[in-house]
Design a protein around this motif. Sequence first.
Motif, PDB file in Angstrom:
ATOM      1  N   LYS A  16      -1.488   1.270 -10.462  1.00 21.56           N
ATOM      2  CA  LYS A  16      -0.238   1.196 -10.584  1.00 21.56           C
ATOM      3  C   LYS A  16       0.040  -0.316 -10.307  1.00 21.56           C
ATOM      4  O   LYS A  16       1.083  -0.870 -11.173  1.00 21.56           O
ATOM      5  N   ALA A  23       0.984  -1.207  -0.019  1.00 24.63           N
ATOM      6  CA  ALA A  23       0.100   0.047  -0.066  1.00 24.63           C
ATOM      7  C   ALA A  23       1.017   1.193   0.063  1.00 24.63           C
ATOM      8  O   ALA A  23       0.490   2.256  -0.939  1.00 24.63           O
ATOM      9  N   GLY A  24       2.067   1.489   0.754  1.00 26.76           N
ATOM     10  CA  GLY A  24       2.917   2.142   0.834  1.00 26.76           C
ATOM     11  C   GLY A  24       3.390   2.601  -0.618  1.00 26.76           C
ATOM     12  O   GLY A  24       3.905   3.796  -1.019  1.00 26.76           O
ATOM     13  N   LYS A  25       3.632   1.617  -1.371  1.00 27.10           N
ATOM     14  CA  LYS A  25       4.097   1.758  -2.766  1.00 27.10           C
ATOM     15  C   LYS A  25       3.019   2.013  -3.571  1.00 27.10           C
ATOM     16  O   LYS A  25       3.297   2.018  -5.076  1.00 27.10           O
ATOM     17  N   GLN A  26       1.902   2.193  -3.336  1.00 27.41           N
ATOM     18  CA  GLN A  26       0.615   2.311  -3.742  1.00 27.41           C
ATOM     19  C   GLN A  26       0.272   1.238  -5.122  1.00 27.41           C
ATOM     20  O   GLN A  26      -0.176   1.591  -6.182  1.00 27.41           O
ATOM     21  N   GLU A  79      -4.622  -1.168  -2.402  1.00 30.88           N
ATOM     22  CA  GLU A  79      -5.470  -0.702  -1.405  1.00 30.88           C
ATOM     23  C   GLU A  79      -6.215  -1.476  -0.601  1.00 30.88           C
ATOM     24  O   GLU A  79      -6.863  -2.433  -1.018  1.00 30.88           O
ATOM     25  N   THR A 117      -4.217  -1.394  -7.311  1.00 31.00           N
ATOM     26  CA  THR A 117      -4.435  -0.041  -7.732  1.00 31.00           C
ATOM     27  C   THR A 117      -4.058   0.182  -9.169  1.00 31.00           C
ATOM     28  O   THR A 117      -3.715  -1.105  -9.718  1.00 31.00           O
TER      29      THR A 117
END
Length: 154
Positions: free
Chosen positions: A110, A89-92, A95, A108
């Motif tokens: 990404k 999630a930190g790297k997107q 989610e 996501t």
Amino acid sequence: MPQEPNTDAKPAPEEDGAFLHTCMYFTTNRLSRAITRLADEAFAMTGLAPAYGYLVRLVIAHPGITQKELSEKLYITPSTLTRFIDKLAGKQLVERKVQGKTVLVYPTDKGIAMKESLLEASKKLKASYEALLGKELADVLTRQQESASEQIER
């Protein structure tokens, strides 16, 4: 006069470590370290460790999968999965969405964009171990390990 040692005598298994080569625990861990090196090399192009790559692949294939299902599919504890998801999630790449008491995980845009590189890394890994072991042995080992894992976990 002192006796000279018998150089023809074989050392006891405990002395030379021969018992390690007949121990499933030791040989499995040895294989695990070797396959992990191959996996790390194959997944290096994605910028993710193999475990993270497989997690993202599962989330892409099953958008909205629960954290419980992910931990079961990946055979990791819920707390380990939470740390993995936090990092992704930190790297997107993924989610979370809370639905009542259930946490759902979605890719996501990404993360979805990584699909092809993750598939390529997985194919590269398989090709690497098949090249070293031969396709037939690689397939047999995979099936036997899966079966043994299931029997031990029962």
